[in-house]
Scaffold this motif. Structure first.
Motif, short mmCIF file in Angstrom:
data_model
loop_
_atom_site.label_atom_id
_atom_site.label_comp_id
_atom_site.label_asym_id
_atom_site.label_seq_id
_atom_site.Cartn_x
_atom_site.Cartn_y
_atom_site.Cartn_z
N THR A 1 1.24 -1.10 -0.07
CA THR A 1 -0.32 0.57 0.28
C THR A 1 0.91 0.99 -0.03
O THR A 1 0.25 1.88 -0.79
N LYS B 1 2.13 1.43 -3.38
CA LYS B 1 1.11 1.96 -4.12
C LYS B 1 0.82 3.01 -4.06
O LYS B 1 0.79 4.45 -5.50
N SER C 1 -3.93 0.70 -9.43
CA SER C 1 -4.51 0.00 -9.46
C SER C 1 -4.23 -2.01 -9.59
O SER C 1 -4.83 -3.21 -9.02
N GLU C 2 -3.44 -1.79 -10.50
CA GLU C 2 -3.04 -2.74 -10.84
C GLU C 2 -0.94 -2.74 -11.01
O GLU C 2 -0.83 -1.43 -11.03
N LYS D 1 -4.02 -8.64 -2.52
CA LYS D 1 -4.88 -8.31 -2.88
C LYS D 1 -5.85 -7.65 -1.69
O LYS D 1 -6.82 -6.62 -0.95
N LYS E 1 -5.35 -3.93 -1.76
CA LYS E 1 -6.00 -3.32 -3.46
C LYS E 1 -4.88 -3.26 -4.67
O LYS E 1 -5.82 -2.56 -5.28
N LEU E 2 -5.02 -4.44 -4.99
CA LEU E 2 -3.67 -3.92 -5.97
C LEU E 2 -4.31 -5.73 -6.69
O LEU E 2 -4.43 -6.51 -6.42
N ASP E 3 -4.40 -5.44 -7.87
CA ASP E 3 -4.56 -6.59 -8.80
C ASP E 3 -3.03 -6.99 -9.77
O ASP E 3 -2.44 -5.91 -10.02
#
Length: 412
Positions: free
Chosen positions: A123, A126, A138-139, A161, A164-166
């Protein structure tokens, strides 16, 4: 702007990179550093991640978690876990035969999993990328050691997951390193055998990759998910324990704070020994107000770590034997991971494979993240990388190895 994200979720440090505007670049964190320490801590009503967690570790040892990657996807009764716990300054508990971390979060006692700690790091990375690029992320492609088993891979996916990362794809760190090296150096990969030597903070793997007719094939891979730079730190700590008791009048196991301070100072001394012949350890008021001072020579460090060096050499010998290759058959050795900077390791590889064959591609701690970003762009069929794809810069794995890079539908 379109950016493709690659993440190296390391044991001791993490790195995030993006591929955009035709170039793979590492994204600096708030400290203007390319790497973020893999530390998570809880202090009062704060959750600290990265440098902030590391900086307060000495005063908050029970609530500062590090080396989560060494626990992820492992069983509590794994013999390696028992050895890891001995050197931990935080509490590791057994739940359903899984190692978990017991600590105080926001005033309440909590038990967190290695996946949750890893998710906090992801996180952070990201958010770091989003701030730098001014884009919503998001990915990403995330790298894992080549020797990670299916449980460790699944646990890494679970961490993503939570964050919240694909995950576009999990790829092996050696694959990412070769990608970054190949594009950055415009190396003409034609009928070459490449040995990727990847020694990070907590994991070690070696991979031999063959290039023929514009296709990369993994010949062999081996390694140890419980061997890395942290083991050299622990070896130095163990060597210094009697001297600590002598100078401070009290042994290390009696003080977790002293253990944390010595561990960090041993790590710094190890780094110093990569460029100097002596490493100094100077810790004011280590135990009971007593200072601790010691100087370690590179020769002494190499002597007390001799069995670790021999373990590494054994893996090199084994992979060559299993691949039915001689050192002369290897065209070059690509060094990856911060611990590959240790002089003894580089000297050993140069002696075995030849001075000119051992390659350092910039900073070995950043190359994997850059390669992961390139992989993300390749998977997403970036127009910027079309020419590279048409050159056949993709990998084909044997039946025992996870395929990393997608085939190109039209190679012509």
């Amino acid at each position: 702007m379109v950016a493709y994200i690659g993440i190296d979720l390391g044991t001791s440090a993490c790195c995030v990179a993006s591929y955009c505007d035709g170039e793979a670049q590492v994204i600096l964190n708030e400290d203007e550093s390319p790497t973020t320490p893999s530390y998570v801590a809880f202090s009062g009503n704060q959750r600290l991640i990265g440098s902030a967690a590391l900086e307060q570790a000495n005063e908050n040892v029970g609530n500062t978690i590090y080396d989560a990657k060494r626990f992820i996807g492992r069983k509590f009764d794994d013999p390696d876990i028992a050895d890891l716990i001995k050197s931990c300054t935080f509490e590791v508990v057994n739940e359903d035969n899984k190692p978990k971390f017991k600590l105080v979060c926001f005033g309440e006692e909590k038990i967190l999993t290695p996946e949750q700690i890893s998710a906090m790091l992801l996180t952070k990375l990201k958010e770091q990328a989003e701030k730098s690029l001014d884009l919503k992320i998001s990915e990403a492609v995330i790298t894992v050691p080549a020797y990670f088993n299916s449980e460790q891979r699944e646990a890494t996916l679970a961490a993503a997951k939570i964050a919240k990362l694909d995950v576009i794809r999990l790829i092996h760190e050696p694959t990412a390193a070769i990608l970054a090296h190949g594009l950055d150096k415009n190396f003409e990969f034609e009928e070459k055998l490449i040995l990727v030597f990847d020694l990070g903070g907590g994991t070690f793997d070696i991979t031999i990759v063959k290039c023929k007719n514009e296709v990369f094939t993994v010949v062999k891979t081996t390694g140890d998910s419980a061997l890395g730079g942290r083991d050299f730190d622990s070896r130095l700590m163990s060597f210094l324990e009697p001297e600590v008791a002598k100078q401070c009048g009290k042994g290390l196991p009696e003080s977790k704070i002293a253990m944390m301070k010595l561990m960090e100072n041993c790590k710094q001394a190890k780094h110093q020994l990569s460029s100097e012949t002596n490493g100094k350890i100077d810790i004011p008021e280590l135990i009971n107000g007593n200072d601790f001072n010691e100087t370690i020579s590179r020769a002494r460090f190499e002597a007390i770590s001799d069995d670790l060096f021999k373990r590494i050499e054994k893996y090199v010998e084994e992979i060559l034997e299993e691949a039915k290759l001689q050192p002369d058959n290897i065209d070059f050795v690509l060094l990856v991971g911060g611990s590959s900077k240790i002089p003894k390791i580089r000297e050993s590889l140069k002696e075995k494979f030849g001075q000119q064959k051992v390659i350092y591609n910039g900073d070995p701690e950043q190359i994997v993240a850059r390669g992961a970003a390139i992989q993300a762009a390749l998977i997403k069929k970036s127009a910027e990388l079309k020419s590279v794809v048409l050159k056949g810069l993709f990998f084909e794995a044997d039946t025992n190895f996870l395929r990393d890079i997608s085939y190109v539908e039209n190679k012509s």
